[in-house]
Design a protein around this motif. Structure first.
Motif, PDB file in Angstrom:
ATOM      1  N   ASP A   1      -5.114 -36.177  15.572  1.00  0.00           N
ATOM      2  CA  ASP A   1      -5.617 -37.496  15.182  1.00  0.00           C
ATOM      3  C   ASP A   1      -5.921 -37.560  13.688  1.00  0.00           C
ATOM      4  OD1 ASP A   1      -5.436 -38.417  17.773  1.00  0.00           O
ATOM      5  OD2 ASP A   1      -7.523 -37.945  18.256  1.00  0.00           O
ATOM      6  N   HIS A   2      -6.583 -36.527  13.173  1.00  0.00           N
ATOM      7  CA  HIS A   2      -6.906 -36.497  11.746  1.00  0.00           C
ATOM      8  C   HIS A   2      -5.638 -36.353  10.903  1.00  0.00           C
ATOM      9  CE1 HIS A   2     -10.942 -35.482  13.352  1.00  0.00           C
ATOM     10  NE2 HIS A   2     -11.322 -36.252  12.345  1.00  0.00           N
ATOM     11  N   ARG A   3      -4.727 -35.504  11.356  1.00  0.00           N
ATOM     12  CA  ARG A   3      -3.469 -35.290  10.643  1.00  0.00           C
ATOM     13  C   ARG A   3      -2.666 -36.589  10.586  1.00  0.00           C
ATOM     14  NH1 ARG A   3      -1.689 -30.565  12.790  1.00  0.00           N
ATOM     15  NH2 ARG A   3      -1.177 -31.646  14.712  1.00  0.00           N
ATOM     16  N   ALA A   4      -2.619 -37.345  11.674  1.00  0.00           N
ATOM     17  CA  ALA A   4      -1.866 -38.601  11.714  1.00  0.00           C
ATOM     18  C   ALA A   4      -2.382 -39.584  10.675  1.00  0.00           C
ATOM     19  CB  ALA A   4      -1.942 -39.213  13.111  1.00  0.00           C
ATOM     20  N   VAL A   5      -3.691 -39.665  10.543  1.00  0.00           N
ATOM     21  CA  VAL A   5      -4.276 -40.585   9.564  1.00  0.00           C
ATOM     22  C   VAL A   5      -3.873 -40.182   8.148  1.00  0.00           C
ATOM     23  CG1 VAL A   5      -6.466 -41.321   8.532  1.00  0.00           C
ATOM     24  CG2 VAL A   5      -6.180 -41.359  11.008  1.00  0.00           C
ATOM     25  N   LEU A   6      -3.962 -38.891   7.818  1.00  0.00           N
ATOM     26  CA  LEU A   6      -3.595 -38.451   6.470  1.00  0.00           C
ATOM     27  C   LEU A   6      -2.110 -38.651   6.193  1.00  0.00           C
ATOM     28  CD1 LEU A   6      -5.676 -35.191   5.872  1.00  0.00           C
ATOM     29  CD2 LEU A   6      -6.190 -37.550   5.214  1.00  0.00           C
TER      30      LEU A   6
ATOM     31  N   ILE B   1      -5.406 -48.622   4.939  1.00  0.00           N
ATOM     32  CA  ILE B   1      -6.253 -48.369   6.106  1.00  0.00           C
ATOM     33  C   ILE B   1      -5.863 -49.335   7.226  1.00  0.00           C
ATOM     34  CG2 ILE B   1      -8.638 -48.470   6.979  1.00  0.00           C
ATOM     35  CD1 ILE B   1      -8.292 -46.124   5.110  1.00  0.00           C
ATOM     36  N   GLN B   2      -5.687 -50.605   6.881  1.00  0.00           N
ATOM     37  CA  GLN B   2      -5.351 -51.621   7.885  1.00  0.00           C
ATOM     38  C   GLN B   2      -3.987 -51.352   8.514  1.00  0.00           C
ATOM     39  OE1 GLN B   2      -7.413 -53.833   9.067  1.00  0.00           O
ATOM     40  NE2 GLN B   2      -9.002 -53.252   7.626  1.00  0.00           N
ATOM     41  N   GLU B   3      -2.986 -51.005   7.703  1.00  0.00           N
ATOM     42  CA  GLU B   3      -1.656 -50.707   8.234  1.00  0.00           C
ATOM     43  C   GLU B   3      -1.700 -49.494   9.159  1.00  0.00           C
ATOM     44  OE1 GLU B   3       1.394 -52.137   4.727  1.00  0.00           O
ATOM     45  OE2 GLU B   3       0.233 -50.306   4.398  1.00  0.00           O
TER      46      GLU B   3
ATOM     47  N   GLY C   1     -12.234 -48.880  11.190  1.00  0.00           N
ATOM     48  CA  GLY C   1     -13.384 -47.999  11.003  1.00  0.00           C
ATOM     49  C   GLY C   1     -13.103 -46.581  11.485  1.00  0.00           C
ATOM     50  N   THR C   2     -12.344 -46.462  12.557  1.00  0.00           N
ATOM     51  CA  THR C   2     -11.968 -45.143  13.065  1.00  0.00           C
ATOM     52  C   THR C   2     -11.033 -44.447  12.086  1.00  0.00           C
ATOM     53  OG1 THR C   2     -12.191 -45.964  15.326  1.00  0.00           O
ATOM     54  CG2 THR C   2     -10.941 -43.921  15.026  1.00  0.00           C
TER      55      THR C   2
ATOM     56  N   LYS D   1     -11.005 -44.916   8.869  1.00  0.00           N
ATOM     57  CA  LYS D   1     -11.831 -44.506   7.727  1.00  0.00           C
ATOM     58  C   LYS D   1     -12.606 -43.228   8.031  1.00  0.00           C
ATOM     59  CE  LYS D   1     -12.521 -49.148   5.876  1.00  0.00           C
ATOM     60  NZ  LYS D   1     -13.507 -50.209   5.633  1.00  0.00           N
ATOM     61  N   SER D   2     -13.187 -43.150   9.209  1.00  0.00           N
ATOM     62  CA  SER D   2     -13.981 -41.953   9.528  1.00  0.00           C
ATOM     63  C   SER D   2     -13.083 -40.727   9.701  1.00  0.00           C
ATOM     64  CB  SER D   2     -14.844 -42.187  10.763  1.00  0.00           C
ATOM     65  OG  SER D   2     -14.054 -42.347  11.909  1.00  0.00           O
ATOM     66  N   ARG D   3     -11.910 -40.902  10.332  1.00  0.00           N
ATOM     67  CA  ARG D   3     -10.992 -39.766  10.472  1.00  0.00           C
ATOM     68  C   ARG D   3     -10.484 -39.315   9.105  1.00  0.00           C
ATOM     69  NH1 ARG D   3      -7.388 -41.514  15.782  1.00  0.00           N
ATOM     70  NH2 ARG D   3      -9.096 -41.348  17.274  1.00  0.00           N
ATOM     71  N   HIS D   4     -10.226 -40.265   8.232  1.00  0.00           N
ATOM     72  CA  HIS D   4      -9.786 -39.960   6.873  1.00  0.00           C
ATOM     73  C   HIS D   4     -10.859 -39.138   6.148  1.00  0.00           C
ATOM     74  CE1 HIS D   4      -9.304 -41.320   2.542  1.00  0.00           C
ATOM     75  NE2 HIS D   4      -8.188 -40.677   2.778  1.00  0.00           N
TER      76      HIS D   4
END
Length: 174
Positions: A123-128, A138-140, A150-151, A153-156
């Motif tokens: 999950d964290h890797r996908a965000v990065l 963030i929105q995209e 918000g999720t 942003k927090s994972r990032h």
């Protein structure tokens, strides 16, 4: 460069679109997807949609190129949102052939980044990957992953914090 489409026949339209816009569309889709073969498939679907909307394109006052890129972008987003596409490609980079670099920096960065990214949860890797490698907002990223902003942003934040601690502890050990 661009041929005015209003002066051509329906039969010439597809050839003109392929000749003048195909390479740019493939490059655009490949940059977003990180997969040349998939990018070509997306562009093929874009060309099919252009053919289906030939009357609309022939009478169009706006940019046909803009229409093609918009369709390509929507097809990429649709593909990424499908459940089968919820796999991340770590280490994908875009190499600009115009920049003239020899690629050693890209190889170095990939060799350094991959082991670090593997230490993160999927999950964290996908965000990065979406934010940094795919250059998404963030929105995209939230829209593509199907989670609230918000999720994202927090994972990032948490992913970067984890990477900083890993890099810091490895630097101290060396």
């Amino acid at each position: 460069m661009a041929t005015p489409l209003t002066t051509m026949s329906r039969s010439d339209l597809l050839g003109t679109i392929m000749r003048e816009h195909r390479d740019g569309l493939v490059s655009y889709a490949e940059k977003m997807l990180g997969d040349h073969g998939l990018a070509e498939d997306i562009v093929q679907e874009t060309i099919i949609r252009a053919w289906r909307n030939v009357d609309r394109l022939l009478g169009m006052e706006g940019s046909v190129r803009g229409w093609l890129f918009t369709v390509t972008r929507h097809l990429v987003i649709d593909w990424v949102r499908k459940p089968h596409a919820r796999r991340e490609v770590v280490g994908v980079t875009y190499n600009d052939p115009v920049s003239g670099t020899d690629g050693t920096e890209v190889v170095h960065d990939t060799l350094v980044a991959r082991p670090l990214l593997r230490r993160l949860s999927p999950d964290h890797r996908a965000v990065l990957v979406h934010i940094y490698l795919c250059d998404r907002s963030i929105q995209e990223t939230a829209g593509i992953l199907g989670i609230p902003a918000g999720t994202v942003k927090s994972r990032h934040h948490n992913a970067l914090r984890k990477l900083r601690s890993v890099v810091g502890s490895e630097a101290e050990a060396a």
